[in-house]
Design a protein around this motif. Structure first.
Motif, mmCIF file in Angstrom:
data_model
loop_
_atom_site.group_PDB
_atom_site.id
_atom_site.type_symbol
_atom_site.label_atom_id
_atom_site.label_comp_id
_atom_site.label_asym_id
_atom_site.label_seq_id
_atom_site.Cartn_x
_atom_site.Cartn_y
_atom_site.Cartn_z
ATOM 1 N N VAL A 1 14.738 11.299 1.070
ATOM 2 C CA VAL A 1 13.433 10.910 1.597
ATOM 3 C C VAL A 1 13.162 9.474 1.156
ATOM 4 C CG1 VAL A 1 10.966 11.390 1.562
ATOM 5 C CG2 VAL A 1 12.598 13.274 1.539
ATOM 6 N N ILE A 2 12.903 8.612 2.136
ATOM 7 C CA ILE A 2 12.691 7.193 1.875
ATOM 8 C C ILE A 2 11.291 6.819 2.336
ATOM 9 C CG2 ILE A 2 13.496 4.869 2.414
ATOM 10 C CD1 ILE A 2 16.246 6.104 2.925
ATOM 11 N N SER A 3 10.593 6.067 1.513
ATOM 12 C CA SER A 3 9.253 5.618 1.868
ATOM 13 C C SER A 3 9.338 4.595 2.994
ATOM 14 C CB SER A 3 8.573 4.988 0.653
ATOM 15 O OG SER A 3 7.347 4.400 1.026
ATOM 16 N N ALA A 4 8.409 4.673 3.920
ATOM 17 C CA ALA A 4 8.348 3.689 5.006
ATOM 18 C C ALA A 4 7.923 2.328 4.478
ATOM 19 C CB ALA A 4 7.384 4.169 6.091
ATOM 20 N N GLY A 5 7.467 2.283 3.244
ATOM 21 C CA GLY A 5 7.106 1.021 2.615
ATOM 22 C C GLY A 5 8.297 0.084 2.484
ATOM 23 N N TRP A 6 9.480 0.644 2.268
ATOM 24 C CA TRP A 6 10.678 -0.196 2.179
ATOM 25 C C TRP A 6 10.980 -0.853 3.521
ATOM 26 C CZ3 TRP A 6 11.677 -1.582 -2.414
ATOM 27 C CH2 TRP A 6 11.466 -0.720 -3.481
ATOM 28 N N LEU A 7 10.784 -0.119 4.589
ATOM 29 C CA LEU A 7 10.976 -0.698 5.923
ATOM 30 C C LEU A 7 9.930 -1.780 6.187
ATOM 31 C CD1 LEU A 7 12.390 -0.668 8.693
ATOM 32 C CD2 LEU A 7 10.789 1.123 9.363
ATOM 33 N N ARG B 1 2.253 12.047 1.401
ATOM 34 C CA ARG B 1 2.445 13.262 2.204
ATOM 35 C C ARG B 1 1.919 13.111 3.627
ATOM 36 N NH1 ARG B 1 0.274 15.675 -2.899
ATOM 37 N NH2 ARG B 1 -1.616 14.996 -1.894
ATOM 38 N N THR B 2 1.275 11.979 3.915
ATOM 39 C CA THR B 2 0.766 11.723 5.258
ATOM 40 C C THR B 2 1.943 11.538 6.206
ATOM 41 O OG1 THR B 2 -1.136 10.597 4.296
ATOM 42 C CG2 THR B 2 -0.712 10.212 6.643
ATOM 43 N N PRO B 3 1.907 12.191 7.371
ATOM 44 C CA PRO B 3 3.016 12.017 8.322
ATOM 45 C C PRO B 3 3.193 10.548 8.712
ATOM 46 C CG PRO B 3 1.581 13.808 9.014
ATOM 47 C CD PRO B 3 0.911 13.129 7.857
ATOM 48 N N GLY B 4 4.432 10.112 8.722
ATOM 49 C CA GLY B 4 4.746 8.747 9.099
ATOM 50 C C GLY B 4 4.885 7.794 7.933
ATOM 51 N N THR B 5 4.588 8.250 6.717
ATOM 52 C CA THR B 5 4.709 7.354 5.568
ATOM 53 C C THR B 5 6.073 7.436 4.908
ATOM 54 O OG1 THR B 5 3.775 8.994 4.075
ATOM 55 C CG2 THR B 5 2.250 7.403 5.071
ATOM 56 N N SER B 6 6.900 8.363 5.349
ATOM 57 C CA SER B 6 8.260 8.456 4.824
ATOM 58 C C SER B 6 9.147 9.084 5.892
ATOM 59 C CB SER B 6 8.295 9.287 3.539
ATOM 60 O OG SER B 6 7.855 10.599 3.798
ATOM 61 N N PHE B 7 10.446 8.897 5.715
ATOM 62 C CA PHE B 7 11.401 9.495 6.640
ATOM 63 C C PHE B 7 12.617 9.946 5.851
ATOM 64 C CE2 PHE B 7 12.006 4.947 6.564
ATOM 65 C CZ PHE B 7 13.375 4.787 6.435
ATOM 66 N N ALA C 1 0.830 -1.209 0.000
ATOM 67 C CA ALA C 1 0.000 0.000 0.000
ATOM 68 C C ALA C 1 0.865 1.261 0.000
ATOM 69 C CB ALA C 1 -0.926 -0.003 1.213
ATOM 70 N N LEU C 2 1.951 1.246 0.763
ATOM 71 C CA LEU C 2 2.810 2.425 0.822
ATOM 72 C C LEU C 2 3.604 2.618 -0.465
ATOM 73 C CD1 LEU C 2 4.146 2.101 4.472
ATOM 74 C CD2 LEU C 2 2.712 3.942 3.590
ATOM 75 N N LEU C 3 4.100 1.537 -1.029
ATOM 76 C CA LEU C 3 4.958 1.657 -2.215
ATOM 77 C C LEU C 3 4.176 1.904 -3.500
ATOM 78 C CD1 LEU C 3 7.598 -1.092 -1.425
ATOM 79 C CD2 LEU C 3 7.898 1.387 -1.334
ATOM 80 N N THR C 4 2.933 1.478 -3.564
ATOM 81 C CA THR C 4 2.147 1.705 -4.776
ATOM 82 C C THR C 4 1.386 3.019 -4.752
ATOM 83 O OG1 THR C 4 0.283 0.457 -3.881
ATOM 84 C CG2 THR C 4 1.852 -0.753 -5.266
ATOM 85 N N GLY C 5 1.379 3.692 -3.622
ATOM 86 C CA GLY C 5 0.716 4.987 -3.543
ATOM 87 C C GLY C 5 -0.724 4.924 -3.087
ATOM 88 N N LEU C 6 -1.183 3.768 -2.613
ATOM 89 C CA LEU C 6 -2.544 3.693 -2.087
ATOM 90 C C LEU C 6 -2.701 4.552 -0.842
ATOM 91 C CD1 LEU C 6 -3.324 -0.102 -2.530
ATOM 92 C CD2 LEU C 6 -4.199 1.800 -3.869
ATOM 93 N N VAL C 7 -1.597 4.735 -0.123
ATOM 94 C CA VAL C 7 -1.570 5.633 1.033
ATOM 95 C C VAL C 7 -0.879 6.909 0.569
ATOM 96 C CG1 VAL C 7 -0.690 5.954 3.367
ATOM 97 C CG2 VAL C 7 -1.436 3.697 2.635
#
Length: 76
Positions: free
Chosen positions: A42-48, A30-36, A21-27
């Protein structure tokens, strides 16, 4: 032992769904907590989430194969 196997599998699937969901953009990214930010990038939290999902999947598989080997050994 079977309960722990199920827990590892459920956590793995949950992390992998979140990663997808995070890596495909379903979320919204720009929502806080979805990247760091790390080292200026800037890295997507989807990788984690993907790494955690793969880790739990590897734990489930290793425990499952060990229990299968043990069960086979007990049946001899």
């Amino acid at each position: 032992m079977r309960l722990f196997l199920l827990v590892y599998l459920i956590f793995s699937l949950g992390w992998l769904v979140l990663a997808g969901a995070l890596l495909t953009g379903l979320v919204d990214p720009r929502t806080p907590g979805t990247s760091f930010e790390w080292d200026g990038h800037v890295i997507s939290a989807g990788w984690l989430a993907l790494m955690l999902g793969m880790y739990n999947l590897a734990r489930w598989y290793s425990r499952w194969t060990f229990s299968e080997m043990r069960r086979e050994q007990d049946n001899r």
